[in-house]
Design a protein around this motif. Structure first.
Motif, PDB file in Angstrom:
ATOM      1  N   ARG A  25       6.555  -1.034  -9.802  1.00  0.00           N
ATOM      2  CA  ARG A  25       5.256  -1.426  -9.229  1.00  0.00           C
ATOM      3  C   ARG A  25       4.921  -0.600  -8.000  1.00  0.00           C
ATOM      4  O   ARG A  25       5.812  -0.107  -7.320  1.00  0.00           O
ATOM      5  CB  ARG A  25       5.273  -2.911  -8.848  1.00  0.00           C
ATOM      6  CG  ARG A  25       5.307  -3.830 -10.053  1.00  0.00           C
ATOM      7  CD  ARG A  25       5.565  -5.272  -9.648  1.00  0.00           C
ATOM      8  NE  ARG A  25       5.610  -6.130 -10.819  1.00  0.00           N
ATOM      9  CZ  ARG A  25       4.546  -6.799 -11.294  1.00  0.00           C
ATOM     10  NH1 ARG A  25       3.390  -6.744 -10.681  1.00  0.00           N
ATOM     11  NH2 ARG A  25       4.667  -7.540 -12.379  1.00  0.00           N
ATOM     12  N   LYS A  26       3.641  -0.514  -7.727  1.00  0.00           N
ATOM     13  CA  LYS A  26       3.141   0.230  -6.561  1.00  0.00           C
ATOM     14  C   LYS A  26       3.071  -0.708  -5.359  1.00  0.00           C
ATOM     15  O   LYS A  26       2.687  -1.867  -5.485  1.00  0.00           O
ATOM     16  CB  LYS A  26       1.754   0.798  -6.871  1.00  0.00           C
ATOM     17  CG  LYS A  26       1.214   1.731  -5.816  1.00  0.00           C
ATOM     18  CD  LYS A  26       0.016   2.508  -6.346  1.00  0.00           C
ATOM     19  CE  LYS A  26      -1.265   1.689  -6.358  1.00  0.00           C
ATOM     20  NZ  LYS A  26      -1.770   1.351  -5.023  1.00  0.00           N
ATOM     21  N   ASP A  55       1.372  -2.232  -2.479  1.00  0.00           N
ATOM     22  CA  ASP A  55       0.021  -2.404  -1.920  1.00  0.00           C
ATOM     23  C   ASP A  55       0.086  -2.580  -0.405  1.00  0.00           C
ATOM     24  O   ASP A  55      -0.808  -2.135   0.311  1.00  0.00           O
ATOM     25  CB  ASP A  55      -0.652  -3.638  -2.528  1.00  0.00           C
ATOM     26  CG  ASP A  55      -0.860  -3.472  -4.023  1.00  0.00           C
ATOM     27  OD1 ASP A  55      -1.206  -2.347  -4.446  1.00  0.00           O
ATOM     28  OD2 ASP A  55      -0.652  -4.453  -4.768  1.00  0.00           O
ATOM     29  N   SER A  58       5.599   4.000  -5.222  1.00  0.00           N
ATOM     30  CA  SER A  58       6.069   3.069  -6.251  1.00  0.00           C
ATOM     31  C   SER A  58       7.568   2.852  -6.104  1.00  0.00           C
ATOM     32  O   SER A  58       8.303   3.754  -5.690  1.00  0.00           O
ATOM     33  CB  SER A  58       5.766   3.614  -7.645  1.00  0.00           C
ATOM     34  OG  SER A  58       4.385   3.519  -7.890  1.00  0.00           O
ATOM     35  N   THR A  79       2.229 -12.864  -4.527  1.00  0.00           N
ATOM     36  CA  THR A  79       1.679 -12.418  -3.237  1.00  0.00           C
ATOM     37  C   THR A  79       0.775 -13.483  -2.597  1.00  0.00           C
ATOM     38  O   THR A  79       0.720 -13.602  -1.376  1.00  0.00           O
ATOM     39  CB  THR A  79       0.915 -11.098  -3.440  1.00  0.00           C
ATOM     40  OG1 THR A  79       1.847 -10.128  -3.949  1.00  0.00           O
ATOM     41  CG2 THR A  79       0.329 -10.578  -2.140  1.00  0.00           C
ATOM     42  N   ASP A 119       4.511  -6.264  -0.846  1.00  0.00           N
ATOM     43  CA  ASP A 119       3.561  -6.782  -1.836  1.00  0.00           C
ATOM     44  C   ASP A 119       3.294  -5.691  -2.866  1.00  0.00           C
ATOM     45  O   ASP A 119       2.868  -4.589  -2.507  1.00  0.00           O
ATOM     46  CB  ASP A 119       2.230  -7.164  -1.171  1.00  0.00           C
ATOM     47  CG  ASP A 119       2.406  -8.235  -0.103  1.00  0.00           C
ATOM     48  OD1 ASP A 119       3.380  -8.999  -0.185  1.00  0.00           O
ATOM     49  OD2 ASP A 119       1.553  -8.289   0.806  1.00  0.00           O
ATOM     50  N   CYS A 120       3.535  -6.016  -4.130  1.00  0.00           N
ATOM     51  CA  CYS A 120       3.369  -5.021  -5.194  1.00  0.00           C
ATOM     52  C   CYS A 120       2.560  -5.618  -6.331  1.00  0.00           C
ATOM     53  O   CYS A 120       3.117  -6.348  -7.154  1.00  0.00           O
ATOM     54  CB  CYS A 120       4.722  -4.607  -5.755  1.00  0.00           C
ATOM     55  SG  CYS A 120       5.807  -3.802  -4.610  1.00  0.00           S
ATOM     56  N   GLN A 121       1.300  -5.310  -6.380  1.00  0.00           N
ATOM     57  CA  GLN A 121       0.462  -5.720  -7.516  1.00  0.00           C
ATOM     58  C   GLN A 121       0.681  -7.177  -7.905  1.00  0.00           C
ATOM     59  O   GLN A 121       0.978  -7.508  -9.040  1.00  0.00           O
ATOM     60  CB  GLN A 121       0.745  -4.797  -8.701  1.00  0.00           C
ATOM     61  CG  GLN A 121       0.441  -3.340  -8.358  1.00  0.00           C
ATOM     62  CD  GLN A 121       0.903  -2.391  -9.446  1.00  0.00           C
ATOM     63  OE1 GLN A 121       2.090  -2.291  -9.720  1.00  0.00           O
ATOM     64  NE2 GLN A 121      -0.045  -1.714 -10.063  1.00  0.00           N
ATOM     65  N   GLY A 122       0.558  -8.047  -6.910  1.00  0.00           N
ATOM     66  CA  GLY A 122       0.619  -9.494  -7.176  1.00  0.00           C
ATOM     67  C   GLY A 122       1.989 -10.117  -6.995  1.00  0.00           C
ATOM     68  O   GLY A 122       2.121 -11.331  -6.876  1.00  0.00           O
ATOM     69  N   LYS A 123       3.022  -9.276  -6.984  1.00  0.00           N
ATOM     70  CA  LYS A 123       4.385  -9.803  -6.811  1.00  0.00           C
ATOM     71  C   LYS A 123       4.893  -9.407  -5.433  1.00  0.00           C
ATOM     72  O   LYS A 123       4.666  -8.279  -4.986  1.00  0.00           O
ATOM     73  CB  LYS A 123       5.333  -9.216  -7.870  1.00  0.00           C
ATOM     74  CG  LYS A 123       4.986  -9.618  -9.287  1.00  0.00           C
ATOM     75  CD  LYS A 123       5.385 -11.049  -9.545  1.00  0.00           C
ATOM     76  CE  LYS A 123       5.084 -11.461 -10.992  1.00  0.00           C
ATOM     77  NZ  LYS A 123       5.213 -12.911 -11.161  1.00  0.00           N
TER      78      LYS A 123
END
Ligand SMILES: [Zn+2]
Length: 274
Positions: free
Chosen positions: A21-22, A24, A44, A80, A95-99
């Motif tokens: 994941r990226k 954020d 990432s 997140t 925080d990575c794309q909702g996770k």
């Protein structure tokens, strides 16, 4: 303190939560690390590695987050938009794309590039990792009989992270019991058969513990004990924290004394001085 198997299981969970994941947003609690926040945002997460009890979060921009939980550090995973309430000090929030992955209370954290990782003062001193499945019993025997280690008491070298990485106190006690060796024994006094048995135990017990979330006892025995009502904590070990109780092999009473600054549990009958 969590030992290699516990750290690796946390790393697996972290990997599942954020790898691929990226980032954020990332926030560090320690002032000295805040300058990295900008450079890590947008990168990432490649993978999470463990080196003994240390963890390295590898990013695709050549930077890495090194963390060592020591006694109190704890990772927590959440969505997140659903951070938990906590009175602990938040040291890393990713925080990575909702996770999200949150590290509380740990203070041994740094951000390093790939070349600096190889020179890291903690990682540089580590011996072979017991959870690195390419390490074999032959490698371990070589170390046991080397000039550096053969004259030292096993009770001392097993938790020395420069001998092998990933063992702590419960694994030390369990390995010595499994091998039938008193903590004061030195590897120079062991014949080939005992060296082989010890080397296998140094690898097999942490690997079993990793795969079973902490059982070093014979798996069939531990399972049977739990079916008969024993708690997980009561069933998981041969000798660790079992002082005053009967040895499963011989019935003698398990003893406890202090070795290399930590309590050591052993069977006075099964673990002979040579
Ligand atoms: Zn015994």
């Amino acid at each position: 303190m969590p030992e290699g198997p516990e750290i690796r299981r946390v790393a697996d969970a972290l990997q599942q939560q954020i790898a691929g994941r990226k980032i954020d947003a990332i926030r560090f609690g320690l002032q000295s690390l805040k300058r990295w926040q900008h450079r890590l945002t947008g990168a990432s997460i490649k993978k999470i590695e463990t080196y003994g009890k240390a963890m390295v979060t590898r990013l695709d921009n050549g930077l890495n987050i090194y963390s060592h939980n020591q006694l109190y550090g704890r990772w927590v995973f959440c969505d997140t938009d659903d951070y938990p309430e906590s009175k602990r000090q938040l040291r890393i929030a990713i925080d990575c794309q909702g996770k999200s992955a949150l590290l509380y209370s740990a203070s041994d954290i740094s951000v390093v590039d790939d070349p600096a990782l190889l020179r890291h003062p903690f990682l540089r001193k580590l011996g072979p990792d017991v959870l690195n499945f390419s390490i074999t019993a032959e490698h371990i025997v070589e170390r046991l009989v080397s000039v550096k280690y053969k004259k030292r008491q096993l009770g001392g070298i097993l938790t020395d992270q420069s001998f092998v990485a990933g063992l702590g106190n419960y694994l030390r006690c369990e390995i010595l019991f499994y091998s039938g060796l008193h903590p004061e024994v030195r590897s120079k006094d062991l014949d080939d058969k005992k060296l082989q048995l010890l080397a296998r135990a140094i690898l097999d017990l942490p690997r079993q513990s990793y795969q079973t979330a902490g059982i070093t006892n014979q798996l069939a025995d531990a399972k049977k004990m739990m079916e008969q009502g024993a708690s997980f904590e009561d069933a998981r070990f041969y000798v660790f924290r079992r002082q005053g109780l009967e040895c499963y092999r011989c019935g003698a009473i398990i003893e406890k004394d202090s070795r290399a600054g930590q309590p050591c549990f052993y069977c006075p009958v099964c673990q002979s001085p040579a």
